[in-house]
Scaffold this active site. Structure first.
Site, PDB file in Angstrom:
ATOM      1  N   LYS A  99       6.466  -2.897   6.200  1.00 41.84           N
ATOM      2  CA  LYS A  99       7.254  -4.119   6.365  1.00 41.84           C
ATOM      3  C   LYS A  99       8.337  -3.967   7.428  1.00 41.84           C
ATOM      4  CE  LYS A  99       5.931  -6.925   4.832  1.00 41.84           C
ATOM      5  NZ  LYS A  99       4.726  -7.584   5.416  1.00 41.84           N
ATOM      6  N   GLY A 101       7.291  -3.936  10.703  1.00 45.61           N
ATOM      7  CA  GLY A 101       6.709  -4.580  11.881  1.00 45.61           C
ATOM      8  C   GLY A 101       5.629  -3.726  12.514  1.00 45.61           C
ATOM      9  N   ARG A 103       2.305  -3.790  12.241  1.00 45.70           N
ATOM     10  CA  ARG A 103       1.175  -4.545  12.799  1.00 45.70           C
ATOM     11  C   ARG A 103       1.562  -5.227  14.107  1.00 45.70           C
ATOM     12  NH1 ARG A 103      -3.849  -4.243  13.439  1.00 45.70           N
ATOM     13  NH2 ARG A 103      -3.956  -3.538  11.257  1.00 45.70           N
ATOM     14  N   ARG A 182      13.547  -1.726  10.132  1.00 47.61           N
ATOM     15  CA  ARG A 182      14.376  -2.933  10.065  1.00 47.61           C
ATOM     16  C   ARG A 182      15.590  -2.627   9.202  1.00 47.61           C
ATOM     17  NH1 ARG A 182      11.523  -8.327   8.492  1.00 47.61           N
ATOM     18  NH2 ARG A 182      13.411  -9.098   9.528  1.00 47.61           N
ATOM     19  N   SER A 190      11.540  -7.865   1.966  1.00 48.58           N
ATOM     20  CA  SER A 190      10.252  -8.205   2.555  1.00 48.58           C
ATOM     21  C   SER A 190       9.127  -7.487   1.813  1.00 48.58           C
ATOM     22  CB  SER A 190      10.242  -7.833   4.036  1.00 48.58           C
ATOM     23  OG  SER A 190       9.013  -8.153   4.628  1.00 48.58           O
TER      24      SER A 190
END
EC number: 2.8.2.-
Length: 345
Positions: A99, A101, A103, A182, A190
């Protein structure tokens, strides 16, 4: 009447004569030009062998088209042999964070003509059953590529799985490792949101985030909750540093990748020793989706799956503050280790 016919005949002869003279002059000039252009030695002896890093962008784009046909199963064994296609072990791996990022980062790096990506998460190093199948099984999961290209795969579970650093080290001790992060509290929410959506799809109930993230008995942050534990980046990174020097890691700002991706991608290009190829042309903001989408060329665009960018549930502000205070000392240590500072609370 006869006079008019003679005048017309003279006019036609004049035009034909002019055309003939013009053609002769053109041929003379052309022969002279060709004479001047004759090579003084065979072409092969004058041209050095091509440097893979200097292959023109159009050539690389053609090769990418061939790789695309190969992935669809349309390329023949003869094409594979003719173009020297190989399945390479990855020279770089996006090891996490879930979660963060991963991808989006993989798809954006795939804009670069010298990068090929494994389409699916392989889970070779974190899955004992897969790992037991051996390195040849892992290689066969990689896409076909040209020898000069870099193969990249991503499996976010690698970052938090204890056995993975040693296993990757045994495969390639000089591999380059990408970690996208993040703000830890945002990442935890997330993470929760993705699990919640999966439960709801199966008509199952799930606890509220607040109940999972905070121990009801002690009112302290619940470090047994996986979403919280994953966001303690420094704890996981310290395990990796037992095997790899910090220089082999590159930290990507996942929050910035959402709002202003190009500078982050350019930093990754430099880390991977790639020529700069990704430009603002390749990235355009989709107002409907609220995210940047990818432009490979004039006809092929791509946006991330609709599951990306889920709306997070409202979280009690006091719980958010508690989590931010909990993560703060770990964040400070993460900054010191990596040399990269973020504007996290």
């Amino acid at each position: 009447m006869l006079f008019k016919q003679q005048a017309l005949l003279r006019q036609k002869l004049f035009v034909l004569g002019s055309l003939a003279i013009g053609s002769v002059l053109y041929l003379v000039a052309r022969v002279g030009t060709l004479d001047r252009l004759q090579p003084i030695c065979p072409i092969e002896s004058r041209l050095p062998p091509p440097d893979p890093e200097q292959i023109p962008l159009r050539t690389l784009q053609f090769k990418r088209g061939l790789l695309h046909e190969l992935r669809k199963g349309n390329a023949t064994k003869e094409q594979i042999r003719l173009h020297n296609l190989v399945q390479q072990l990855p020279q770089a791996i996006i090891i996490g964070v879930r979660k963060g990022g991963t991808r989006a980062l993989l798809e954006m790096l795939n804009l670069h003509p010298a990068v090929v990506k494994a389409s699916q998460e392989i889970h070779f190093f974190d899955n004992d059953q897969n790992y037991a199948r051996g390195i040849d099984w892992y290689r066969e999961k990689m896409p076909f590529s040209f020898p000069h290209q870099i193969t990249i795969e991503k499996s976010p579970a690698y970052f938090i799985t204890e056995e993975v650093p040693e296993r990757i080290f045994k495969m390639n001790s000089s591999i380059k490792l990408l970690i996208i992060v993040r703000e830890p509290t945002t990442r935890a929410v997330s993470d929760y949101t993705q699990v919640l959506e999966g439960k709801e799809r199966k008509n199952k109930t799930y606890h509220k985030f607040e109940k999972l993230a905070v121990d009801s008995g002690t009112c302290e942050v619940n470090t047994k909750y996986k979403a919280v534990r994953t966001s303690i980046y420094t704890k996981h990174l310290e395990r990796w540093l037992k095997y790899f020097p910090v220089e082999q890691f590159h930290i990507v700002d996942g929050d910035r990748l959402i709002t202003d991706p190009l500078p982050e991608l350019q930093l990754v290009e430099r880390f991977l020793n790639l020529p700069s190829r990704i430009s603002q042309y390749n990235l355009y903001f989709n107002a409907t989706r609220g995210f940047y989408c990818l432009r490979f060329n004039i006809v092929f665009n791509k946006c991330l799956a609709g599951s990306k960018g889920r709306i997070h549930p409202e979280v009690d502000p006091s719980v958010v503050t508690k989590l931010q205070k909990f993560f703060h000392p770990f964040n400070q240590k993460f900054y010191q280790i990596t040399g990269r500072t973020f504007n996290w609370p």
